[in-house]
Design an enzyme around this catalytic site. Structure first.
Site, PDB file in Angstrom:
ATOM      1  N   CYS A 245      -3.376 -53.933  45.395  1.00  0.00           N
ATOM      2  CA  CYS A 245      -2.175 -54.044  46.233  1.00  0.00           C
ATOM      3  C   CYS A 245      -1.345 -55.283  45.864  1.00  0.00           C
ATOM      4  O   CYS A 245      -0.746 -55.312  44.808  1.00  0.00           O
ATOM      5  CB  CYS A 245      -2.569 -54.027  47.703  1.00  0.00           C
ATOM      6  N   HIS A 328      -5.691 -48.602  47.973  1.00  0.00           N
ATOM      7  CA  HIS A 328      -6.867 -49.314  48.490  1.00  0.00           C
ATOM      8  C   HIS A 328      -8.153 -48.506  48.281  1.00  0.00           C
ATOM      9  O   HIS A 328      -8.517 -47.669  49.105  1.00  0.00           O
ATOM     10  CB  HIS A 328      -6.694 -49.597  49.994  1.00  0.00           C
ATOM     11  N   GLU A 330     -11.063 -49.545  48.669  1.00  0.00           N
ATOM     12  CA  GLU A 330     -12.072 -50.011  49.625  1.00  0.00           C
ATOM     13  C   GLU A 330     -11.847 -49.460  51.031  1.00  0.00           C
ATOM     14  O   GLU A 330     -12.599 -49.792  51.949  1.00  0.00           O
ATOM     15  CB  GLU A 330     -12.058 -51.548  49.682  1.00  0.00           C
TER      16      GLU A 330
END
Length: 353
Positions: A245, A328, A330
């Site tokens: 990001c 993302h 995660e």
């Protein structure tokens, strides 16, 4: 009955709703997120610093507030807007309600607003500032003057902290507004993670002799962080690097690329991303208002693109043993399609730069 509240947009449009959470007025950048679940991740994601967040899903708070699921030490949003709030959550892990959490965090909330119309307004006009007040706002000048500034400095931690067993790969994780689950994913893979402040000197990071360096997500305009970008230039090519990001955006700038603000950004858990090398499409979680301009890249190769709008979603820098993604992998609220990228980072840490 909760107090009437007014949400006034920078373009003059006004929405009426009811107040919950902290009873106070505020100004922020109005954005929307489309996730059907994961509101706790949204509330505690530092990338939302300075923003008034609108949830497009109509019912929020139904599984309450669960501290172990937080993505940072507190909530960073400026205000929270929902269609309907749930005051009687049902979940065996729940410890409190959304209303109580917002009061504790001193964050004003608004409910009873037509979030569908509000979202369409932002989609058509673009991201804009908004004010939440208890009386109709007559002077709109303060809205045009508001800016999200020094966001990374506000959210980063102040000291270096190491977690892990001491036996696995050593990773220096730069905290630009990191979500906890980035560190969790590395720890699950046996890494020892040293989380350092955003402005931690490159020389000191390299002196730790890590196996890899992680550049995390965070809030604000990436180009604003000139000191951090200069720091990134010093570590590039010295160790394997994985950027997510904001880390992806600032690495691109450090390598001569350009970023720009998007009309309304990507925020939600349903963004389709195409891997150019395989043609596979992954559904990803995203939260960003800026993009890397693909045509501006002077080094590296475009690796992922957004299926909806063709924007840059990832860049591979094989000559530097580095790779970065806009989405993302995660994401705790899901989806988990791109989780394999952490395994790729582990593999790259086994190669020499």
């Amino acid at each position: 009955m909760d107090k009437k509240v007014y949400v006034t947009l920078q373009n003059g449009k006004v929405f009426e709703g009811r107040s919950f959470g902290a009873e106070r007025e505020t100004i922020g950048e109005l954005v929307f997120t489309t996730g059907m679940t994961g509101y706790l991740e949204t509330l505690t994601d530092p990338s939302y610093y300075g923003q008034i967040v609108t949830q497009t899903f109509p019912l929020i708070g139904n599984y309450g507030v669960i501290p172990p699921d937080f993505e940072s030490r507190k909530s960073w949003i400026t205000a929270y807007i929902v269609r309907e709030k749930c005051d009687a959550p049902s979940n065996f892990r729940c410890v409190t309600t959304l209303d109580s959490f917002l009061k504790e965090q001193n964050i004003p909330g608004v409910y009873g607003i037509d979030t569908r119309e509000l979202t369409r307004t932002v989609r058509e006009a673009g991201v804009m500032n908004a004010a939440i007040t208890f009386k109709p706002l007559t002077d709109l000048s303060m809205l045009s003057e508001y800016r999200v500034k020094d966001a990374v400095k506000a959210v980063t931690q102040t000291q270096a902290v190491t977690h892990g067993t001491g036996k696995g790969k050593k990773v220096v994780l730069y905290d630009y507004g990191a979500k906890y689950n980035i560190e969790r994913e590395l720890l699950r893979r046996g890494c020892n993670v040293t989380v350092v402040p955003a402005n931690f000197p490159a020389e000191e990071a390299l002196a730790m002799n890590p196996d890899g360096i992680m550049l995390t997500n965070g809030p604000g305009d990436p180009a604003e962080n000139t000191e951090i970008i200069s720091n990134i230039k010093k570590v590039a090519g010295k160790k394997p690097i994985f950027g997510i990001c904001l880390g992806h955006q600032m690495f691109a700038i450090a390598m001569g690329g350009v970023t720009r603000k998007m009309k309304y950004g990507h925020r939600g858990a349903n963004q389709p991303v195409k891997q150019l090398s395989s043609g596979r499409v992954f559904i990803t979680s995203q939260n960003h208002g800026y993009e890397v301009v693909s045509d501006s890249l002077k080094t590296g190769a475009l690796s992922y693109v957004n299926v909806n709008d063709g924007t840059c979603e990832g860049v591979d820098y094989p000559e530097l043993n580095a790779f970065t993604v806009q989405f993302h992998p995660e994401a705790c609220g899901g989806p988990l399609d791109a989780n394999f990228l952490f395994d790729e980072f582990i593999a790259r840490m086994g190669k020499e730069c």
